[in-house]
Design a protein around this motif. Structure first.
Motif, short mmCIF file in Angstrom:
data_model
loop_
_atom_site.label_atom_id
_atom_site.label_comp_id
_atom_site.label_asym_id
_atom_site.label_seq_id
_atom_site.Cartn_x
_atom_site.Cartn_y
_atom_site.Cartn_z
N CYS A 124 1.00 3.42 -2.60
CA CYS A 124 1.58 3.56 -3.88
C CYS A 124 1.22 4.92 -4.47
O CYS A 124 0.07 5.21 -4.26
N THR A 138 1.00 -1.32 -0.04
CA THR A 138 0.02 0.03 -0.01
C THR A 138 0.76 1.31 0.10
O THR A 138 2.04 1.22 0.15
N PHE A 151 2.26 -0.22 -12.78
CA PHE A 151 1.63 -1.52 -12.54
C PHE A 151 0.66 -1.92 -13.85
O PHE A 151 0.58 -2.94 -14.24
N LYS A 152 0.06 -0.90 -14.46
CA LYS A 152 -0.78 -1.05 -15.42
C LYS A 152 -0.08 -1.31 -16.46
O LYS A 152 -0.48 -2.64 -17.36
N SER A 203 -8.54 -7.40 -9.81
CA SER A 203 -8.28 -6.69 -8.39
C SER A 203 -8.97 -8.16 -7.55
O SER A 203 -9.55 -9.11 -8.15
N HIS A 218 -4.53 -6.80 -15.41
CA HIS A 218 -4.43 -5.75 -13.92
C HIS A 218 -5.72 -6.26 -13.43
O HIS A 218 -6.83 -5.54 -13.74
N LYS A 267 -3.76 -6.86 -7.84
CA LYS A 267 -3.21 -5.75 -6.68
C LYS A 267 -4.70 -5.46 -5.88
O LYS A 267 -5.79 -5.07 -6.36
N ASP A 313 3.10 5.12 -9.57
CA ASP A 313 3.43 3.62 -9.40
C ASP A 313 2.26 2.80 -9.91
O ASP A 313 2.50 1.87 -10.73
N GLU A 314 1.00 3.32 -9.62
CA GLU A 314 -0.21 2.43 -10.32
C GLU A 314 -0.17 2.66 -11.98
O GLU A 314 -0.41 1.59 -12.56
N GLU A 315 0.44 3.66 -12.60
CA GLU A 315 0.56 3.67 -13.93
C GLU A 315 1.74 2.47 -14.25
O GLU A 315 1.39 1.85 -15.45
#
Ligand SMILES: NC(=O)C1=CN([C@@H]2O[C@H](COP(=O)(O)OP(=O)(O)OC[C@H]3O[C@@H](n4cnc5c(N)ncnc54)[C@H](OP(=O)(O)O)[C@@H]3O)[C@@H](O)[C@H]2O)C=CC1
Ligand SMILES: O=C(O)C1=N[C@H](C(=O)O)C[C@H](O)C1
Length: 272
Positions: free
Chosen positions: A106, A104, A114-115, A264, A262, A125, A110-112
């Motif tokens: 992020c 957690t 991961f995508k 959830s 990606h 995630k 960071d999320e970009e």
């Protein structure tokens, strides 16, 4: 252990979640601990991962070499730090394997990343891997939709152990997103994350957050919907880190035969 067991790597193996993951992998059919990774210079390098987690010798020494660890692995379970998870997402994408990320705190950047990794890896995630919290998120979205913003204020409270470094918690943000989805609003522009001093009256329609830290609390979350003369409170209390570890292992097994993407925990649990 059978030949068809999913071979999993635990990164951050000596951490609170790393140890819980090793214990859950050890007691779960269909998965096996393939490797355990700590950072270069960690005092745990070379120690047996099973000994570290209190389940006896497993014959898996902790390594600082993720490239070697990912070789022949099918999945990575990652509860570390944002920068570490970003770095491992690149390796998991190169290896075309499953990457379950519980880390957690992020950033949007960071999320970009991961995508982008999800174009090659099967990446799952979530700010909280437990069944209970993900169900709570569904209930929060329903409650936020049913109770109009004009009369009902939403506040999210969380308490965690004194070692936690990010705030609000990933779970609080997950619950905030659920409430915002229910209300049809954008969380980023409608959230109030800190209050101090002369704040003025509460703006209608916002979602407030409050953070407490102390002791050994595993993770407590409440979503309060406050109306005129009545309160609705939806809450979850985590008593043991095994709930997150079991969710992460279930996510890896679920993603094993999925296409790169990606995902959830809502996808994993069939709640999306
Ligand atoms: N989504 C969920 O369900 C849950 C998420 N979390 C999140 O997981 C994260 C970890 O939590 P927790 O286990 O309590 O934290 P810890 O600090 O106990 O564990 C993190 C571990 O990662 C290791 N680590 C850090 N960087 C690297 C690296 N580059 N390579 C290898 N290992 C590394 C740390 O090693 P060192 O100590 O040497 O730095 C440490 O052993 C947090 O972001 C937390 O919020 C936690 C519980 C549930
Ligand atoms: O850091 C923790 O411990 C936890 N982190 C996650 C979060 O930020 O919500 C999940 C859980 O609450 C424990």
């Amino acid at each position: 252990m059978t030949a068809n067991d999913m071979k999993l790597v635990v990164v951050g193996a000596a951490g609170r979640m790393g140890q819980a993951l090793i214990r859950v992998i050890h007691e779960t059919d269909g998965v096996t601990l393939h490797a355990a990774v700590q950072r270069e210079g960690s005092p745990f390098i070379g120690k047996d991962a099973g000994e570290l987690a209190g389940v006896g010798t497993l014959g898996v020494p902790v390594t600082a070499d993720p490239l070697q660890a990912f070789l022949d692995a099918e999945g990575v379970l990652d509860f570390t730090t944002p920068a570490t998870s970003v770095a491992f997402s690149i390796l998991a994408a190169q290896a075309r394997i499953v990457h379950v990320i519980g880390t957690t705190g992020c950033s949007i950047e960071d999320e970009e990343k991961f995508k982008a990794a999800g174009r090659h890896a099967r990446l799952v995630k979530s700010g909280n891997m437990s069944l209970g919290v993900n169900l709570l998120g569904v209930l929060v979205a329903q409650a936020a939709k049913a109770l109009p913003a004009a009369g009902w204020d939403i506040e999210i409270l969380e308490m965690h152990h004194k070692h936690k470094v990010d705030a609000p918690s990933g779970t609080a943000l997950l619950l905030g997103e659920a409430a915002a989805r229910g209300r049809g609003i954008d969380l980023a522009s409608q959230s109030v994350r800190v209050r101090d001093g002369h704040t003025g009256a509460r703006p209608t329609g916002t979602i407030g957050f409050a953070t407490l830290r102390g002791g050994s609390v595993v993770g407590d979350h409440s979503v309060v919907l406050a109306g005129e003369g009545e309160l609705v409170t939806l809450s979850h209390s985590a008593r043991d880190r095994s709930i997150f570890a079991r969710g992460a292992v279930a996510a890896a097994l679920w993603a094993r035969d999925k296409k790169p993407g990606h995902y959830s925990m809502l996808d994993v649990l069939g709640l999306s």
